[in-house]
Design an enzyme around this catalytic site. Structure first.
Site, PDB file in Angstrom:
ATOM      1  N   HIS A 267      27.014 -54.818  40.167  1.00 12.82           N
ATOM      2  CA  HIS A 267      28.440 -54.520  40.161  1.00 12.82           C
ATOM      3  C   HIS A 267      29.052 -55.195  38.943  1.00 12.82           C
ATOM      4  CE1 HIS A 267      32.575 -54.035  41.532  1.00 12.82           C
ATOM      5  NE2 HIS A 267      32.111 -53.181  42.422  1.00 12.82           N
ATOM      6  N   ASP A 321      27.809 -49.310  48.016  1.00  9.89           N
ATOM      7  CA  ASP A 321      27.098 -48.039  48.209  1.00  9.89           C
ATOM      8  C   ASP A 321      25.746 -48.205  48.879  1.00  9.89           C
ATOM      9  OD1 ASP A 321      28.761 -47.284  45.364  1.00  9.89           O
ATOM     10  OD2 ASP A 321      28.762 -45.892  47.043  1.00  9.89           O
TER      11      ASP A 321
HETATM   12  C1  SDX Z   1      30.962 -48.668  42.796  1.00  8.39           C
HETATM   13  O1  SDX Z   1      34.073 -51.016  39.805  1.00  8.39           O
HETATM   14  C2  SDX Z   1      34.140 -50.876  41.080  1.00  8.39           C
HETATM   15  O2  SDX Z   1      34.883 -51.550  41.740  1.00  8.39           O
HETATM   16  C3  SDX Z   1      33.258 -49.794  41.653  1.00  8.39           C
HETATM   17  C4  SDX Z   1      33.179 -49.749  43.174  1.00  8.39           C
HETATM   18  C5  SDX Z   1      34.490 -49.354  43.778  1.00  8.39           C
HETATM   19  O3  SDX Z   1      34.744 -49.726  44.939  1.00  8.39           O
HETATM   20  O4  SDX Z   1      35.218 -48.556  43.121  1.00  8.39           O
HETATM   21  O5  SDX Z   1      32.797 -51.015  43.674  1.00  8.39           O
HETATM   22  C6  SDX Z   1      32.179 -48.700  43.642  1.00  8.39           C
HETATM   23  O6  SDX Z   1      30.948 -47.965  41.814  1.00  8.39           O
HETATM   24  C7  SDX Z   1      29.807 -49.570  43.140  1.00  8.39           C
HETATM   25  C8  SDX Z   1      28.645 -49.464  42.093  1.00  8.39           C
HETATM   26  C9  SDX Z   1      27.790 -48.237  42.490  1.00  8.39           C
HETATM   27  N1  SDX Z   1      26.801 -47.978  41.447  1.00  8.39           N
HETATM   28  C10 SDX Z   1      25.488 -48.250  41.621  1.00  8.39           C
HETATM   29  O7  SDX Z   1      25.016 -48.792  42.624  1.00  8.39           O
HETATM   30  C11 SDX Z   1      24.609 -47.806  40.458  1.00  8.39           C
HETATM   31  C12 SDX Z   1      23.659 -48.946  40.084  1.00  8.39           C
HETATM   32  N2  SDX Z   1      24.449 -50.069  39.539  1.00  8.39           N
HETATM   33  C13 SDX Z   1      24.476 -50.174  38.083  1.00  8.39           C
HETATM   34  O8  SDX Z   1      24.574 -48.943  37.417  1.00  8.39           O
HETATM   35  C14 SDX Z   1      25.399 -51.269  37.593  1.00  8.39           C
HETATM   36  O9  SDX Z   1      25.181 -52.374  38.373  1.00  8.39           O
HETATM   37  C15 SDX Z   1      26.887 -51.017  37.489  1.00  8.39           C
HETATM   38  C16 SDX Z   1      27.206 -49.814  36.677  1.00  8.39           C
HETATM   39  C17 SDX Z   1      27.483 -50.882  38.826  1.00  8.39           C
HETATM   40  C18 SDX Z   1      27.496 -52.239  36.800  1.00  8.39           C
HETATM   41  O10 SDX Z   1      26.835 -52.358  35.604  1.00  8.39           O
HETATM   42  P1  SDX Z   1      27.339 -53.336  34.449  1.00  8.39           P
HETATM   43  O11 SDX Z   1      28.290 -54.353  34.935  1.00  8.39           O
HETATM   44  O12 SDX Z   1      27.768 -52.493  33.300  1.00  8.39           O
HETATM   45  O13 SDX Z   1      26.034 -54.131  34.166  1.00  8.39           O
HETATM   46  P2  SDX Z   1      25.122 -53.862  32.930  1.00  8.39           P
HETATM   47  O14 SDX Z   1      24.730 -52.408  32.896  1.00  8.39           O
HETATM   48  O15 SDX Z   1      25.790 -54.457  31.736  1.00  8.39           O
HETATM   49  O16 SDX Z   1      23.812 -54.677  33.327  1.00  8.39           O
HETATM   50  C19 SDX Z   1      23.756 -56.089  33.161  1.00  8.39           C
HETATM   51  C20 SDX Z   1      22.292 -56.440  33.419  1.00  8.39           C
HETATM   52  C21 SDX Z   1      21.333 -55.522  32.645  1.00  8.39           C
HETATM   53  O17 SDX Z   1      20.129 -56.242  32.472  1.00  8.39           O
HETATM   54  P3  SDX Z   1      19.818 -56.831  30.977  1.00  8.39           P
HETATM   55  O18 SDX Z   1      19.832 -55.646  30.016  1.00  8.39           O
HETATM   56  O19 SDX Z   1      20.956 -57.823  30.697  1.00  8.39           O
HETATM   57  O20 SDX Z   1      18.459 -57.494  31.100  1.00  8.39           O
HETATM   58  O21 SDX Z   1      22.000 -56.208  34.804  1.00  8.39           O
HETATM   59  C22 SDX Z   1      21.049 -55.168  34.927  1.00  8.39           C
HETATM   60  C23 SDX Z   1      21.051 -54.403  33.614  1.00  8.39           C
HETATM   61  O22 SDX Z   1      19.804 -53.773  33.404  1.00  8.39           O
HETATM   62  N3  SDX Z   1      21.471 -54.321  36.035  1.00  8.39           N
HETATM   63  C24 SDX Z   1      20.627 -53.739  36.888  1.00  8.39           C
HETATM   64  C25 SDX Z   1      21.434 -53.053  37.805  1.00  8.39           C
HETATM   65  N4  SDX Z   1      22.722 -53.220  37.470  1.00  8.39           N
HETATM   66  C26 SDX Z   1      22.739 -54.006  36.370  1.00  8.39           C
HETATM   67  N5  SDX Z   1      19.272 -53.748  36.944  1.00  8.39           N
HETATM   68  C27 SDX Z   1      18.712 -53.034  37.957  1.00  8.39           C
HETATM   69  N6  SDX Z   1      19.428 -52.350  38.870  1.00  8.39           N
HETATM   70  C28 SDX Z   1      20.768 -52.337  38.825  1.00  8.39           C
HETATM   71  N7  SDX Z   1      21.462 -51.649  39.747  1.00  8.39           N
END
Ligand code: SDX
Length: 394
Positions: A267, A321
């Protein structure tokens, strides 16, 4: 300034990460402590003591309604649940194979055709639009579900409350009271979450002073993405793909090795377990206790354990989710309706932000860092060399 200078000056924040773009008093999140409050009230209290409609009223008008106010609000919602026959006829032309979020976005925008008057400075107009959208979005989601199965949609039942009526319109059966209560709590949990992508989309659209139906249609389109609202549907597909508790660890190791995102985890704000996931997990356990367990839940619990073991150091935990799909599946809801249900709930938050944006509006117009050519020469067609390789034209 050059790109490097601007970036060094930290003025460039991709995706506006951490950049405040508005003042708001609607909801509060502490991502480190796992706190979520709607108008200052902890989400745990609202989930345990309130209803979705009462919570929607709180979000939109800023305070809990009196008994009389809530009764009047519920009556207005019941009265406006039906949709125009032309909207139903339009939806009958949608392909059965279309995604329900696309059907919802199209029909939400179409509502604006029937209510085109824009009196954004009139509180009565704001209330009427909020009531219509809260009342009609569930009817449109349920209508598309029945139509894509080749059936006529059913009319709302005024003797059923908001959540029971939606489940009735979806399944043509009056739901079990526990199922209706659990579903209503799910709507409360998904109603608002500060400036997430779809709410930001709603505020940007609202800031142009367009109509509220266009605002909601814009937000629906944003919510549909798998990185945002679409994740709950993908979580269930992931669990089905894993197939057994024994396969979980290998699946996670493979995701990490491929640096692919694991749906339902991570998140932008929460760096601990999403407080909504905690409540949803308890609701899932309540449903499994009453309607029978299956291995989906066991796989989910193992998934959460392994992800926490391997990724909690990055602040990656279960988000809203992760368990919502398990709850909806136990209620017999098809997985491609999970995100439309997220939209039914989040309309309350989008409307609250629409109203707040109008109260002190300034059109959103951020800037960019230009990285393209300057003062380029126009080359006549006959002098141009080999065709452009469009693969590298961004
Ligand atoms: C919702 O914003 C809100 O409030 C949204 C929400 C709402 O109520 O409206 O809460 C609802 O959208 C919940 C999120 C649902 N989405 C997912 O579950 C999809 C999977 N999650 C990711 O896509 C991700 O966690 C995000 C998009 C939710 C957040 O991503 P960020 O903050 O942009 O994080 P990032 O992509 O910059 O990642 C930071 C690090 C990375 O690793 P490094 O490159 O630093 O080594 O964390 C890792 C990422 O690879 N990472 C994950 C991950 N999420 C981040 N690695 C594996 N699995 C994941 N899910």
């Amino acid at each position: 300034m050059t790109v490097a200078e601007v970036k060094a000056g930290l003025e460039f924040k991709p995706g506006l990460e951490g950049v405040p773009v508005t003042l708001s008093s609607i909801s509060y999140v502490d991502g480190k402590k796992g706190i979520l409050e709607y108008r200052g009230i902890p989400i745990e209290d609202l989930a345990a003591k309130s209803t979705f409609l009462e919570t929607a009223y709180l979000l939109i008008w800023g305070q809990l309604p009196t008994t009389e106010e809530l009764t009047a609000f519920e009556h207005e919602i019941r009265y406006h649940r039906r949709i125009k026959y032309r909207i139903r006829d339009m939806m009958k032309c949608f392909p059965e194979s279309g995604h329900p979020m696309d059907a919802l976005q199209a029909s939400a925008a179409a509502l604006g055709l029937f209510y085109s008057r824009r009196a954004l400075d009139d509180p009565a107009y704001i209330r009427a639009a909020a009531v219509r959208l809260l009342a009609k979005i569930p009817t449109m989601v349920a209508a598309f579900q029945l139509m894509r199965k080749g059936n006529d949609p059913v009319q709302p039942r005024d003797d059923l409350d908001y959540s029971a009526n939606f489940l009735y319109m979806l399944t043509e059966q009056v739901p079990d009271p526990l199922a209706a209560r659990v579903f209503d709590i799910c709507l409360t949990l998904h109603a608002e979450h500060t400036l997430n992508a779809s709410t930001f989309s709603a505020r940007v659209t609202a800031s142009t002073l367009t109509d509220p139906y266009a605002v909601v249609a814009s937000a629906v389109g944003t919510l549909a993405g798998p990185l945002h609202g679409g994740a709950n549907e993908e979580v269930l597909e992931m669990i089905e793909q894993i197939g057994s508790v024994e396969n979980v660890r290998g699946y996670i190791d493979d995701c990490i090795a491929r640096k692919s995102k694991i749906m339902g985890f991570g998140h932008r704000v929460y760096k601990v377990k999403d407080p909504r996931a905690i409540i949803l997990q308890n609701l899932a356990e309540e449903l499994f206790a009453k309607f029978g367990r299956d291995d989906y839940y066991d796989i989910a619990v193992e998934l959460e354990k392994v992800v926490e073991e391997k990724l909690s150091h990055k602040g990656i935990y279960a988000n809203v989710d992760f368990y919502s799909g398990l709850v909806y599946r136990k209620l017999g809801i098809p997985s491609d309706l999970f995100t439309p249900i997220f939209a039914i709930s989040r309309v309350a938050g989008w409307l609250a932000h629409w109203k707040e944006q109008l109260a002190e509006n300034r059109i959103y117009r951020p800037t960019q860092i230009y990285t393209g050519n300057r003062n380029a020469v126009y080359i006549p067609k006959e002098e141009r060399e080999s065709p452009t390789d469009f693969a590298d034209v961004n």
